[in-house]
Scaffold this motif. Structure first.
Motif, PDB file in Angstrom:
ATOM      1  N   HIS A 216      91.289 -26.385 -63.928  1.00 30.19           N
ATOM      2  CA  HIS A 216      92.060 -25.165 -64.185  1.00 30.19           C
ATOM      3  C   HIS A 216      91.705 -24.140 -63.107  1.00 30.19           C
ATOM      4  O   HIS A 216      90.522 -23.916 -62.833  1.00 30.19           O
ATOM      5  CB  HIS A 216      91.723 -24.604 -65.566  1.00 30.19           C
ATOM      6  N   LEU A 217      92.722 -23.528 -62.526  1.00 30.98           N
ATOM      7  CA  LEU A 217      92.520 -22.543 -61.463  1.00 30.98           C
ATOM      8  C   LEU A 217      93.248 -21.251 -61.793  1.00 30.98           C
ATOM      9  O   LEU A 217      94.327 -21.273 -62.387  1.00 30.98           O
ATOM     10  CB  LEU A 217      93.076 -23.052 -60.123  1.00 30.98           C
ATOM     11  N   ARG A 218      92.653 -20.134 -61.397  1.00 30.12           N
ATOM     12  CA  ARG A 218      93.347 -18.849 -61.476  1.00 30.12           C
ATOM     13  C   ARG A 218      93.570 -18.356 -60.053  1.00 30.12           C
ATOM     14  O   ARG A 218      92.643 -18.356 -59.238  1.00 30.12           O
ATOM     15  CB  ARG A 218      92.527 -17.836 -62.277  1.00 30.12           C
ATOM     16  N   LEU A 219      94.799 -17.955 -59.761  1.00 28.24           N
ATOM     17  CA  LEU A 219      95.164 -17.416 -58.455  1.00 28.24           C
ATOM     18  C   LEU A 219      95.460 -15.933 -58.629  1.00 28.24           C
ATOM     19  O   LEU A 219      96.228 -15.549 -59.508  1.00 28.24           O
ATOM     20  CB  LEU A 219      96.403 -18.139 -57.914  1.00 28.24           C
ATOM     21  N   SER A 225     100.815 -14.261 -51.364  1.00 26.58           N
ATOM     22  CA  SER A 225      99.702 -15.220 -51.263  1.00 26.58           C
ATOM     23  C   SER A 225      99.594 -16.082 -52.520  1.00 26.58           C
ATOM     24  O   SER A 225      99.333 -17.284 -52.437  1.00 26.58           O
ATOM     25  CB  SER A 225      98.379 -14.493 -50.992  1.00 26.58           C
ATOM     26  N   VAL A 226      99.837 -15.493 -53.709  1.00 24.73           N
ATOM     27  CA  VAL A 226      99.775 -16.262 -54.952  1.00 24.73           C
ATOM     28  C   VAL A 226     100.918 -17.280 -54.999  1.00 24.73           C
ATOM     29  O   VAL A 226     100.721 -18.445 -55.350  1.00 24.73           O
ATOM     30  CB  VAL A 226      99.803 -15.329 -56.188  1.00 24.73           C
ATOM     31  N   GLY A 227     102.125 -16.844 -54.607  1.00 26.82           N
ATOM     32  CA  GLY A 227     103.283 -17.741 -54.591  1.00 26.82           C
ATOM     33  C   GLY A 227     103.098 -18.903 -53.638  1.00 26.82           C
ATOM     34  O   GLY A 227     103.395 -20.070 -53.980  1.00 26.82           O
ATOM     35  N   ALA A 228     102.574 -18.610 -52.453  1.00 26.33           N
ATOM     36  CA  ALA A 228     102.357 -19.656 -51.444  1.00 26.33           C
ATOM     37  C   ALA A 228     101.306 -20.661 -51.924  1.00 26.33           C
ATOM     38  O   ALA A 228     101.459 -21.877 -51.737  1.00 26.33           O
ATOM     39  CB  ALA A 228     101.927 -19.027 -50.120  1.00 26.33           C
ATOM     40  N   ALA A 229     100.249 -20.166 -52.544  1.00 27.91           N
ATOM     41  CA  ALA A 229      99.193 -21.048 -53.054  1.00 27.91           C
ATOM     42  C   ALA A 229      99.725 -21.930 -54.180  1.00 27.91           C
ATOM     43  O   ALA A 229      99.412 -23.127 -54.253  1.00 27.91           O
ATOM     44  CB  ALA A 229      98.005 -20.220 -53.543  1.00 27.91           C
ATOM     45  N   ARG A 230     100.540 -21.355 -55.036  1.00 24.19           N
ATOM     46  CA  ARG A 230     101.148 -22.117 -56.140  1.00 24.19           C
ATOM     47  C   ARG A 230     102.020 -23.244 -55.592  1.00 24.19           C
ATOM     48  O   ARG A 230     101.952 -24.387 -56.050  1.00 24.19           O
ATOM     49  CB  ARG A 230     101.971 -21.160 -57.019  1.00 24.19           C
ATOM     50  N   ASP A 231     102.838 -22.935 -54.573  1.00 25.87           N
ATOM     51  CA  ASP A 231     103.705 -23.957 -53.957  1.00 25.87           C
ATOM     52  C   ASP A 231     102.878 -25.071 -53.333  1.00 25.87           C
ATOM     53  O   ASP A 231     103.236 -26.250 -53.418  1.00 25.87           O
ATOM     54  CB  ASP A 231     104.601 -23.320 -52.881  1.00 25.87           C
ATOM     55  N   ARG A 232     101.762 -24.696 -52.745  1.00 27.18           N
ATOM     56  CA  ARG A 232     100.946 -25.676 -52.034  1.00 27.18           C
ATOM     57  C   ARG A 232     100.147 -26.560 -52.996  1.00 27.18           C
ATOM     58  O   ARG A 232     100.017 -27.771 -52.807  1.00 27.18           O
ATOM     59  CB  ARG A 232      99.982 -24.927 -51.112  1.00 27.18           C
ATOM     60  N   GLY A 234     100.618 -26.966 -56.415  1.00 26.91           N
ATOM     61  CA  GLY A 234     101.381 -27.635 -57.480  1.00 26.91           C
ATOM     62  C   GLY A 234     100.732 -27.435 -58.836  1.00 26.91           C
ATOM     63  O   GLY A 234     100.210 -26.366 -59.135  1.00 26.91           O
ATOM     64  N   GLY A 235     100.756 -28.485 -59.665  1.00 25.31           N
ATOM     65  CA  GLY A 235     100.138 -28.414 -60.982  1.00 25.31           C
ATOM     66  C   GLY A 235     101.041 -27.783 -62.024  1.00 25.31           C
ATOM     67  O   GLY A 235     102.174 -27.374 -61.736  1.00 25.31           O
ATOM     68  N   GLU A 236     100.525 -27.730 -63.241  1.00 29.78           N
ATOM     69  CA  GLU A 236     101.270 -27.133 -64.356  1.00 29.78           C
ATOM     70  C   GLU A 236     100.794 -25.700 -64.587  1.00 29.78           C
ATOM     71  O   GLU A 236      99.634 -25.380 -64.347  1.00 29.78           O
ATOM     72  CB  GLU A 236     101.030 -27.949 -65.635  1.00 29.78           C
TER      73      GLU A 236
END
Length: 354
Positions: A216-219, A225-232, A234-236
């Protein structure tokens, strides 16, 4: 600006300390008693700090808040939240009425700890009633004022053994603009490898926990930066309340009827040879262990990798905090002797020798 419910009861607290010194009576310092399960059992007359409360000073532009020890932690956090600010170290409360003094005295930090720092890193100054019966101020409200800074920081995690914290000034920070939590399926070994790789990259990770099956990760940060990290990555998407439930030990893991241990280890440490179920927090640097193994065996395994183990199950063993080396114990004793020469403050709470 000042806030309601302000009561300066420092004179009464100082009088109780001086009476205890005169009568050589040990004192059990407590606020809401929400961290009473940590440490050894203390016998003594109760000194209740909750009568001394209120936010003394807060100007959001200064990023500093000063509060009395008995102020409910929830009240302080609500005031910060109203100005879109926060205490980055995320101290756990373990009770609705937990106090600011107890937060500093226990020095416990939440999931953001490896990325933001510990409680002690945010303590700028304190007022303390010492074992000489004096009410003294150390440090200050301004970040550049470092006089007495180290003594203020020593109060964090002292569990009331060095004096009565009556007031504390804390550095605060703006809340991140964006916060998103995700969950990725992978085993713990792979998760720890990935976390080491990601730590070398500009990813806005502010919490990382592995529950045995998933990482589990928190961004946190700006929208981009949060959007780019989420795209990179993945995950639920993970419900953001997960981190508060982890911090306050409300997850199902903590319900298991087995002794609970907090293991502090290097985040790249080899797997520990100890039976039990575990939860990896702080990107692996803090491990929660549910195990029926002997304390000596757990501590031996943790010491081998350069870590230490604290027992969170009250009254299970006589030394819940990891025993100190002779050199460290020597310094602890000297410090205790200087600040509390009669040994009246929470005697034995940390260690039998103190």
């Amino acid at each position: 600006m000042n806030h309601g419910k302000d009561v300066d009861d420092s004179a009464a607290l100082l009088e109780q300390v001086n009476q205890a010194l005169h009568a050589a009576t040990p004192l059990r310092i407590q606020g809401a008693n929400s961290k009473a399960f940590l440490g050894r059992i203390v016998a003594g007359e109760i000194l209740d700090t909750r009568t001394h409360r209120g936010i003394v000073h807060y100007d959001p532009t200064e990023l500093v808040i000063t509060a009395r020890c008995g102020t409910p932690l929830a009240e302080l956090l609500a005031v910060l939240d109203a100005s879109q600010q926060m205490l980055p170290c995320e101290p756990p409360a373990f009770a609705d009425d937990a106090t600011v003094g107890g937060m500093v005295a226990s020095g416990l930090s939440g999931p953001r700890r490896p990325w933001s720092g510990a409680v002690r890193d945010f303590v700028l100054g304190t007022r303390i009633i010492t074992g000489h019966g004096k009410h003294l101020r150390f440090g200050g409200e301004v970040m550049k004022n470092v006089a007495g800074y180290d003594l203020s920081r020593l109060m964090a995690g002292s569990y009331g053994a060095l004096g009565v914290i009556t007031e504390v000034s804390l550095k605060v920070l703006p809340r991140p603009r964006q916060c998103l939590s995700i969950s990725l399926e992978m085993d713990s070994e792979r998760a720890l490898q990935r976390l080491v790789e990601w730590s070398q990259q500009p990813l806005p990770i502010s919490a990382a926990c592995h529950d045995g099956q998933r990482l589990h990760l928190r961004l946190e940060g700006g929208d981009g930066s949060v959007g780019a990290a989420r795209d990179r990555l993945g995950g639920e998407i993970l419900d953001g309340s997960y981190w508060a439930d982890l911090n306050e030990q409300r997850l199902a893991f903590f319900d298991e009827d087995m002794p609970l241990w907090r293991l502090s280890v290097p985040n790249n440490a080899s797997p520990l040879d100890v039976n039990g179920t575990r939860l990896l927090d702080w990107g692996g640097a803090q491990q929660w262990l549910k195990s029926g193994e002997e304390a000596a065996l757990i501590r031996q395994a943790v010491s081998k990798v350069g870590g230490h183990a604290t027992c969170y199950s009250h009254g299970l063993i006589d030394a819940p905090f990891h025993p100190l080396s002779p050199a460290l114990l020597h310094y602890h004793r000297r410090l205790k002797q200087q600040l509390d020469p009669q040994g009246i403050f929470n005697p034995g709470r940390l260690y039998a020798e103190l």
